[in-house]
Design a protein around this motif. Sequence first.
Motif, PDB file in Angstrom:
ATOM      1  N   MET A  73       0.849  -1.192   0.000  1.00  0.00           N
ATOM      2  CA  MET A  73       0.000   0.000   0.000  1.00  0.00           C
ATOM      3  C   MET A  73       0.883   1.239   0.000  1.00  0.00           C
ATOM      4  SD  MET A  73      -3.213  -0.831   2.531  1.00  0.00           S
ATOM      5  CE  MET A  73      -3.905   0.766   2.109  1.00  0.00           C
ATOM      6  N   GLU A 133       0.646   5.453   0.388  1.00  0.00           N
ATOM      7  CA  GLU A 133      -0.170   6.611   0.745  1.00  0.00           C
ATOM      8  C   GLU A 133       0.682   7.870   0.715  1.00  0.00           C
ATOM      9  OE1 GLU A 133      -2.220   6.021   4.412  1.00  0.00           O
ATOM     10  OE2 GLU A 133      -3.423   4.345   3.655  1.00  0.00           O
ATOM     11  N   GLU A 146       4.235   7.137   2.080  1.00  0.00           N
ATOM     12  CA  GLU A 146       4.270   6.105   3.109  1.00  0.00           C
ATOM     13  C   GLU A 146       4.018   4.763   2.428  1.00  0.00           C
ATOM     14  OE1 GLU A 146       1.203   7.282   5.780  1.00  0.00           O
ATOM     15  OE2 GLU A 146       2.168   9.187   6.296  1.00  0.00           O
ATOM     16  N   THR A 154      -2.914   2.151  -4.037  1.00  0.00           N
ATOM     17  CA  THR A 154      -2.378   3.503  -3.974  1.00  0.00           C
ATOM     18  C   THR A 154      -3.492   4.478  -3.650  1.00  0.00           C
ATOM     19  OG1 THR A 154      -0.858   2.895  -5.755  1.00  0.00           O
ATOM     20  CG2 THR A 154      -0.990   5.226  -5.185  1.00  0.00           C
ATOM     21  N   GLN A 155      -3.199   5.384  -2.750  1.00  0.00           N
ATOM     22  CA  GLN A 155      -4.154   6.433  -2.436  1.00  0.00           C
ATOM     23  C   GLN A 155      -4.482   7.240  -3.679  1.00  0.00           C
ATOM     24  OE1 GLN A 155      -2.704   9.095   0.562  1.00  0.00           O
ATOM     25  NE2 GLN A 155      -4.416  10.508   0.405  1.00  0.00           N
ATOM     26  N   TRP A 188      -5.228  10.539  -5.258  1.00  0.00           N
ATOM     27  CA  TRP A 188      -5.098  11.974  -4.981  1.00  0.00           C
ATOM     28  C   TRP A 188      -4.701  12.673  -6.262  1.00  0.00           C
ATOM     29  CZ3 TRP A 188      -2.255  16.306  -5.264  1.00  0.00           C
ATOM     30  CH2 TRP A 188      -2.543  17.350  -4.372  1.00  0.00           C
ATOM     31  N   THR A 245     -13.642   1.336   0.700  1.00  0.00           N
ATOM     32  CA  THR A 245     -12.436   1.246   1.524  1.00  0.00           C
ATOM     33  C   THR A 245     -12.694   1.614   2.974  1.00  0.00           C
ATOM     34  OG1 THR A 245     -11.784   3.541   1.083  1.00  0.00           O
ATOM     35  CG2 THR A 245     -11.040   1.862  -0.484  1.00  0.00           C
ATOM     36  N   MET A 275      -9.140   4.610  -3.303  1.00  0.00           N
ATOM     37  CA  MET A 275      -7.866   3.967  -3.610  1.00  0.00           C
ATOM     38  C   MET A 275      -7.866   3.480  -5.049  1.00  0.00           C
ATOM     39  SD  MET A 275      -6.171   3.942  -0.641  1.00  0.00           S
ATOM     40  CE  MET A 275      -4.929   2.653  -0.761  1.00  0.00           C
TER      41      MET A 275
END
Length: 276
Positions: free
Chosen positions: A17, A19, A26, A118-119, A121, A142, A147
């Motif tokens: 994952m 973020e 992260e 993956t986030q 954004w 989620t 995501m």
Amino acid sequence: MPARPGRVAFGQDSRIMIELGEENVEVYYLLDVLNVEDSPVEPDTPFEFFLPAGAQGVTILPGSNPRTLIDGPRVWVSGGFAPGMTPVLVAYILPYSGGTLAFSQSFPADFAQLLVFTQKWGTMDVASTLIDQRGEMGADETGGAPMLWGAGGSVPAGRLVTLEVTGLPHHNAWPRIIALSLAGLIVAVSVWPSKGSGGHDPVSRGGDTLQGRREHLFTELVKVERQQRLGKIGKTRYGTRRAELTEQLQSVLRDLDEGLSPDTAISAPSTPAVMT
């Protein structure tokens, strides 16, 4: 029961994952190590891996097997693996300075299927030659932020998994240039005398040229910093005025950089060296 030599693999829910942080990403390795035997096994080679170059703040997450250990970039699990699933949960951060960040990781066990989340954004996305399926999950699915997901086929132990994260939000170079210049200016506040009536105004010296405006803005920044150090300006007014001057200076520096003659190259007023 003592562990016997054997093999382990990553369970189907194992995933990576990614973020977004503050000028960093992260990265989370949420790994389920699967032992399909009915007795403990210990892999023929140590179950260990080394995190990518630049990894910081390495952390063992709650819920990870207590035999999960870290030492700098090294992550490993001591001893054998009991039948069933053994969670190995690790996180770290990777700083970045541009809109793209690539990193590689090899793992000590086989992935039946590579999963990367993956986030979502802006235009942020992740790519890999090992990913051949993509999708999106809404916040309702989620339970948090939306995501993006990518999936690939099996990945054998030891094979390098390279991921490229694109669309990362980042500041352009000018704020960093200004920040570095201000570091020198703040030091200079304590050694430069206050400008008296006999001083030369940078604006008059430079007329309406960009160089003159640049010098004027730097001078104004020095003045604001001096006022703040002496307690002669309120916190709110200081923050507002400093932001205004910085924004104006950024615009001037950008104009100077966009094709004016070499003698207009960007330079801050000469200041004493800043020791760090």
